[in-house]
Motif scaffolding. Structure first.
Motif, PDB file in Angstrom:
ATOM      1  N   TYR A 129       2.844  -0.123   5.597  1.00  0.00           N
ATOM      2  CA  TYR A 129       2.664   0.686   4.397  1.00  0.00           C
ATOM      3  C   TYR A 129       4.014   0.966   3.735  1.00  0.00           C
ATOM      4  N   ASP A 160      -1.765   5.469  -2.866  1.00  0.00           N
ATOM      5  CA  ASP A 160      -3.035   4.964  -2.358  1.00  0.00           C
ATOM      6  C   ASP A 160      -3.606   5.920  -1.322  1.00  0.00           C
ATOM      7  N   LEU A 218      -5.800  -1.817   3.794  1.00  0.00           N
ATOM      8  CA  LEU A 218      -5.955  -2.550   2.537  1.00  0.00           C
ATOM      9  C   LEU A 218      -5.134  -3.822   2.503  1.00  0.00           C
ATOM     10  N   LYS A 244       0.864  -1.186   0.000  1.00  0.00           N
ATOM     11  CA  LYS A 244       0.000   0.000   0.000  1.00  0.00           C
ATOM     12  C   LYS A 244       0.893   1.225   0.000  1.00  0.00           C
TER      13      LYS A 244
END
Length: 502
Positions: free
Chosen positions: A27, A271, A492, A4
């Motif tokens: 992330y 994102d 996500l 992500k």
């Protein structure tokens, strides 16, 4: 599988905090920094053998820094060495009237008692209340993202808020305990970090007095930039990538989703976007008009904390009668405050502050020399010219030399000024502000600009123009708060892209 991708705009305290917190959660984080080095307003520079911290010079709330590093199983001492200053600072009330504020609470109580009999006991009671406010305020309230009134609806928290004097001013609160003029000035001083008059600042912020008196004033050896170096090192250990000299020009949004961040030299897919840059600048310059959460009229009505005029001075000799931190309160703050907050203009008789870190740390100046950081608070949005800067340089030097009984100007071997124009050039600062929004009652929590865009689903804001507010510890916390919100909103699966909204 792709990770992500989060783009963080700006490598100041809040941006570093957000980036590291998000990387720690898995992330893929890239920080785009406009300038050549990280730190934002806390950058550093070297000249003629001197090392100057450009912005923050006070290290308060050491527990907030320790808590930050502890989140990643690290400690402050892994990255820099702290020393506690004693005296914490000196206040200059006039000629031959210098007051050292001792680190020892017992010594401070004795000082207060000398001025105002009975004040030592009242200080004890005042700090008991302030300790409670600090515990609730710093450990609970400031970690609230301020996105919904529901965050504050627990019975316990409502009772806590009622106990914390939110609807009384710190000006009134202090005068319920003390009457001596010097004590009042000393107790009101920490509130000035919040960017508003004591009359307009909630008494909740007596927690700043607790931070000052009970937790102490500290200094990271080598300078405040050591904090930034430590945070960058930790961020890189967590996998954060840094790209410098990346002046962001646009956030590209498709159907309510920020897809790319464009700089002068490249395009970066995202994102999620976290803006640690100036909130107003991001809204007005990086987003299309229809994507802005707030109007220009809204911004013009915000109460801003002051800007400042700073001089970085290398002195070719050692100076007398100066401590590490020196507050020159030899003039009445009332008129100066009026010229900052109610009738913005360059002040007639300004108060000013001098930091001499070389008193504590020999590494920041050549041997036998002194490093001075001189700051005069001024209203944001003023005309800023070299002629005005030089005029106030001489005003300040006249008083500094007179009060400390020595020549200073003739020993200056390096001099650099910094004010509104520089804050705008370097940080795109709204109205050339130095500290962000003032912490008034009507600009607290839910009443601050939101940390999440109202128009762009995956755009977040962090730093001094959103929750929790101005200052280094709040900025550290701000980054952690926004990282938690990102993780909550967009947890996500690896490789998943955000859906396009209808």
């Amino acid at each position: 599988m792709m990770s992500k991708k989060v783009i963080v705009i700006g490598a100041g305290f809040s941006g570093l905090s957000a980036a590291t917190s998000l990387a720690d959660q898995g992330y893929e984080v890239t920080v785009l920094e406009k300038n050549a080095t990280p730190g934002g307003r806390a950058r550093s520079f070297e000249a003629e053998g001197y090392t100057f911290d450009m912005g923050p010079s006070w290290y308060w709330m050491p527990d907030v820094f320790e808590s930050y590093f502890n989140r990643f199983n690290k400690t402050v001492s892994d990255y820099y060495h702290l020393v506690r200053l004693d005296p914490s600072y000196t206040v200059v009330f006039g000629e031959d009237d210098f007051v050292d504020l001792p680190a020892s609470l017992d010594e401070l109580k004795a000082l207060f008692e000398k001025w105002e009999p009975g004040s030592a006991a009242r200080l004890h009671k005042f700090l008991e209340q302030a300790s409670y406010k600090y515990e609730v305020g710093i450990n609970q309230l400031v970690y609230k993202p301020g996105r919904s009134v529901k965050e504050f609806m627990s019975l316990r928290l409502l009772l806590d808020v009622l106990r914390m004097d939110v609807f009384q001013s710190i000006h009134t609160h202090i005068r319920r305990f003390f009457s001596h003029e010097k004590i009042i000035k000393l107790m009101e001083f920490p509130v000035l970090f919040l960017g508003a008059l004591p009359q307009n600042t909630p008494a909740l912020y007596s927690l700043m007095n607790y931070a000052d008196i009970s937790l102490g004033t500290w200094y990271p050896m080598g300078g405040m930039y050591k904090i930034i170096e430590g945070m960058v090192q930790l961020a890189e250990e967590m996998g954060v990538s840094f790209l410098y000299n990346q002046d962001v020009q646009q956030i590209e949004v498709e159907q309510g989703i920020a897809r790319r961040v464009r700089t002068a030299s490249g395009m970066f897919e995202a994102d999620v976007v976290v803006a640690s840059a100036d909130y107003h600048h991001v809204e007005r310059q990086l987003l299309a008009p229809g994507l802005r959460s707030y109007t220009e009229d809204y911004w013009d009505k915000r109460v801003m904390a002051p800007s400042c005029l700073i001089f970085y001075l290398g002195i070719g000799k050692r100076l007398q009668n100066l401590r590490h931190h020196n507050l020159f309160f030899d003039e009445d703050f009332g008129p100066h405050a009026h010229e900052i907050y109610t009738d913005p203009k360059w002040p007639a008789k300004p108060l000013f502050y001098v930091s001499a870190p070389s008193v504590t740390d020999s590494s920041v100046a050549p041997e036998g020399c002194e490093n001075l950081f001189v700051l005069m608070p001024v209203a944001p949005g003023l005309e800023d010219t070299e002629e005005l800067r030089e005029r106030y340089y001489n005003v300040i030097m006249d008083r500094l030399e007179h009060l400390t009984k020595q020549e200073v100007r003739n020993a200056v071997v390096y001099k650099r000024s910094y004010a509104h124009r520089d804050f705008i050039t370097d940080y795109n600062a709204f109205k050339g502000n130095a500290y962000g929004l003032a912490n008034t009652l009507m600009q607290t929590a839910l009443l601050k600009p939101s940390l999440k865009s109202k128009k762009v689903k995956n755009l977040y804001y962090t730093g001094q123009l959103t929750v929790p507010g101005p200052g280094v510890p709040p900025s550290l916390i701000s980054g952690q708060v926004v990282a938690k919100e990102v993780a909550k909103d967009f947890a996500l699966a690896a490789g998943q892209r955000l859906p396009v909204s209808n």
